[in-house]
Write an enzyme that holds these catalytic residues in place. Structure first.
Site, PDB file in Angstrom:
ATOM      1  N   ASP A   9       0.782  -1.103   0.128  1.00 25.50           N
ATOM      2  CA  ASP A   9       0.133  -0.546  -0.131  1.00 25.50           C
ATOM      3  C   ASP A   9       0.833   1.734  -0.110  1.00 25.50           C
ATOM      4  O   ASP A   9       1.757   1.523   1.042  1.00 25.50           O
ATOM      5  CB  ASP A   9      -1.053  -0.030   1.173  1.00 25.50           C
ATOM      6  CG  ASP A   9      -1.738   1.070   1.299  1.00 25.50           C
ATOM      7  OD1 ASP A   9      -2.998   1.322   0.281  1.00 25.50           O
ATOM      8  OD2 ASP A   9      -1.245   2.303   2.051  1.00 25.50           O
ATOM      9  N   ASN A  45      -2.603  13.251  -4.166  1.00 24.08           N
ATOM     10  CA  ASN A  45      -3.369  14.221  -4.820  1.00 24.08           C
ATOM     11  C   ASN A  45      -3.763  15.538  -4.788  1.00 24.08           C
ATOM     12  O   ASN A  45      -4.379  16.204  -5.246  1.00 24.08           O
ATOM     13  CB  ASN A  45      -5.010  12.820  -4.753  1.00 24.08           C
ATOM     14  CG  ASN A  45      -5.383  11.589  -5.891  1.00 24.08           C
ATOM     15  OD1 ASN A  45      -3.931  11.691  -6.476  1.00 24.08           O
ATOM     16  ND2 ASN A  45      -5.801  10.193  -5.290  1.00 24.08           N
ATOM     17  N   ASP A  88      -1.975   9.853 -10.360  1.00 25.16           N
ATOM     18  CA  ASP A  88      -1.728   8.346 -10.864  1.00 25.16           C
ATOM     19  C   ASP A  88      -0.064   8.295 -11.483  1.00 25.16           C
ATOM     20  O   ASP A  88       0.223   6.689 -12.204  1.00 25.16           O
ATOM     21  CB  ASP A  88      -2.349   8.814 -13.036  1.00 25.16           C
ATOM     22  CG  ASP A  88      -3.300   8.560 -12.462  1.00 25.16           C
ATOM     23  OD1 ASP A  88      -4.181   8.675 -11.748  1.00 25.16           O
ATOM     24  OD2 ASP A  88      -4.505   9.857 -13.276  1.00 25.16           O
ATOM     25  N   GLU A 103      -4.634   2.352  -4.115  1.00 30.29           N
ATOM     26  CA  GLU A 103      -2.797   2.811  -4.553  1.00 30.29           C
ATOM     27  C   GLU A 103      -2.540   0.932  -3.501  1.00 30.29           C
ATOM     28  O   GLU A 103      -1.275   1.674  -3.105  1.00 30.29           O
ATOM     29  CB  GLU A 103      -3.049   3.584  -3.453  1.00 30.29           C
ATOM     30  CG  GLU A 103      -3.171   3.058  -1.627  1.00 30.29           C
ATOM     31  CD  GLU A 103      -4.463   4.235  -1.255  1.00 30.29           C
ATOM     32  OE1 GLU A 103      -4.711   4.024  -0.326  1.00 30.29           O
ATOM     33  OE2 GLU A 103      -5.222   4.076  -2.394  1.00 30.29           O
TER      34      GLU A 103
END
Length: 602
Positions: A469, A477, A486, A512
């Protein structure tokens, strides 16, 4: 010379000789007629002269009998004979009409004058007897002068007959000679006609017709049995037989050509059937390995005079790599860049040797090539591979052209099959891969985990799983936008994709979170590899809009079989370890324990 011309000449010569022989025979018959006429004329002359002599002797006998006996009957008989006598010219006219010559008539005329003189003496003796002077009458009729006159008549008649005999003998001799000569000529002509006929029979019928026809009849019989390989006899005749032999030769050539076309048609049909079977097998291929096996099996059957290789384009290495080969090719390298082949440059078949001079490809080795053929495998403008062919050692070069026409058909079928496989793979990747990172999605993870679990149980090997993770991913973000997030996910996915030797073991689990399967890795080995992965991701330099992002850290949960339970619970165990790592502060690797497994199971 043509037989018709020779036959016409022979026919004309035969007719001419026959006519000449007939004319000669007619002339010989005419000579015989002249001979016969001469003999008949002589007989008539003999008859007339004999009558003259007989008349003279008979009247002399009647006159003498009357002079001796005075019997009036003798006088009457004499008078009767004298009344029947004609003058000299009338009697000569009969001989002249019969064909006597003037010289012959002169001799006979003198005899007739002597006969008339005797007639006068006989009349004088009869007158003397009538006057009673019997002695005078007997003296006249029995005197030596009277006998000489009789002899003169006989002499003149004999001379006339002698002349007639000479002329008749000469005419008969000439006629006989002419008859013999003409008969000989006729016989010679008949002999020449017979010889000409025999020559025609032998040289025309036997030599020019019968013998060649017998030789040609055997050829015709074998041609009728479709044995078109029969050799034709060598006939140098420029005639009807030669025309027949030429026509038979044309028929034989047409038969050979028809057989060749039938063989080509049968070969083409069998090749197309073979290509059809190969196409069916290619359509049933589920992978590139299956396709390579089909090509390796069918290619040497479709083009047996060519050895070859199948190259498939490797995008990662940007090279044409040999997938398989057949019949031991040796001119082309096993791997080369696409620009080393002119067929790939031009997008069409390339033949550097043959009727047209061309440039050899750079992937060919050796000073001498074996008529190489490069055929690109393209579909919808995309190059997927290359078919390479070269003529085998000892193969017949004449058979290369017929076999070469199937090469492009073979390449077209392989191109379509490769395109179908790639389309199938693309569709499968679209269904089984994450479009952002290119890693497998959860569907692909489930399938691969099932496969690797079965393999681990079958081979008794360990199987490790990392649940990963990205720490504080929401901050990327929030601070830099979703594009930056991304970019982080793509960078992490790239590291994970190359973390193991086996391809396709990294997956995007969701958001993620990532999963990495490690077949054959035990717990300690997997832990060391996980630490390296964590460190490598921490060292990533990620630029976004010409601005470097902060370092990325990840949390990793590790579970392995058989240390942490059964394979079917491996993913849940790794997820439990990940939760512990995040709870203990993130940016770390935690190995699952039995408690984690138990809680996960509960």
């Amino acid at each position: 010379m043509r037989i018709a011309t020779i036959t016409n000449w022979a026919y004309g010569a035969t007719v001419l000789l026959t006519v000449m022989s007939g004319v000669t025979m007619l002339l010989a018959s005419g000579a015989e007629d002249r001979e016969r006429a001469a003999v008949e004329q002589r007989a008539r002359f003999d008859e007339l002269t004999s009558t003259l002599r007989d008349d003279s002797l008979r009247m002399t006998e009647q006159a003498r009998s009357y002079a001796v006996g005075g019997n009036p009957a003798h006088l009457a008989a004499w008078n009767g004979e004298a009344g029947r006598l004609k003058n000299v010219e009338e009697r000569l006219s009969h001989l002249k009409d019969t064909g006597a010559l003037p010289s012959e008539l002169t001799a006979l005329r003198l005899g007739l004058h002597w006969s008339d003189a005797l007639l006068d003496e006989q009349k004088a003796a009869i007158d003397a007897m009538s006057a009673g002077e019997a002695g005078t009458a007997r003296k006249i009729l029995f005197s030596n002068e009277y006998e000489r006159e009789l002899d003169r008549i006989d002499t003149q008649v004999s001379r006339f007959q002698f002349l007639i005999d000479q002329r008749t003998e000469s005419a008969v001799a000439e006629a006989t000679k002419a008859t013999r000569m003409l008969r000989s000529m006729s016989e010679v002509m008949v002999g020449i006609t017979a010889l000409l006929f025999l020559c025609v029979l032998y040289f025309i019928l036997k030599q020019r017709i019968l013998r060649p026809v017998v030789r040609l009849s055997d050829v015709v019989s074998r041609l009728a049995a479709e044995d078109f390989e029969v050799p034709l006899p060598e006939l140098g005749q420029v005639d009807e037989i030669g025309d027949m032999a030429q026509a038979i030769g044309i028929f034989r050539e047409n038969g050979l050509e028809r057989q060749r076309l039938e063989r080509e048609r049968d070969t083409d049909r069998s090749m197309r059937d073979l290509l059809s079977r190969m196409t069916q097998r290619l359509q049933g291929c589920g992978s590139t390995e299956d396709l390579v096996g089909v090509v390796a099996r069918f290619a040497p059957e479709i083009a047996p005079v060519f050895a070859g290789r199948l190259y498939i384009f490797d995008e990662r290495r940007n090279s044409m790599t040999e997938a398989c080969n057949w019949l031991s090719p040796h001119d082309s390298r096993e791997e080369f860049p696409p620009n080393a082949c002119w067929a790939l440059r031009r997008g069409q078949t390339h033949r550097p040797e043959g009727e047209l001079i061309d440039i050899p490809c750079a992937h060919l080795d050796g000073p001498k090539y074996h008529r190489p053929i490069c055929v690109p495998l393209t579909a919808q403008g995309e190059t997927m591979g290359l078919l390479y062919f070269e003529l085998r050692d000892g193969a017949d070069e004449d058979s290369a052209n017929p076999a070469g026409k199937y090469v492009e058909m073979l390449a077209e079928n392989i191109s379509l099959a490769l395109a179908n496989l790639r389309l199938r793979d693309t569709l499968r990747d679209m269904a089984m891969a994450d479009p952002l990172t290119g890693l497998g999605n959860r569907r692909q993870l489930d399938a691969m985990l099932k496969t690797q679990t079965i393999e681990a149980d079958r081979n008794g090997l360990p199987l490790s799983c990392l649940m990963i993770d990205v720490d504080h991913f929401k901050r990327f973000n929030d601070e830099h936008g979703h594009d930056a997030g991304d970019a982080v996910l793509r960078a992490v996915g790239s590291v994970l994709a190359n973390a193991t030797r086996e391809e396709g073991m990294a997956f995007r689990y969701g958001g993620e979170e990532f999963v990495l399967l490690m077949p054959g890795f035990d717990t300690e080995t997997a832990r060391k590899r996980a630490e390296k992965i964590r460190q490598k991701i921490f060292e990533l330099k990620i630029d976004h809009h010409q601005k470097s992002l902060r370092s990325v850290t990840i949390s990793i949960g590790l579970a392995s079989t058989p240390d942490h339970g059964r394979p079917d619970a491996l993913l849940r165990t790794a997820d439990a370890a990940l939760l512990r790592a995040k709870a203990e502060g993130r940016d770390r690797v935690l190995v699952a324990n039995i408690r984690d497994t138990t809680s996960a199971a509960a």
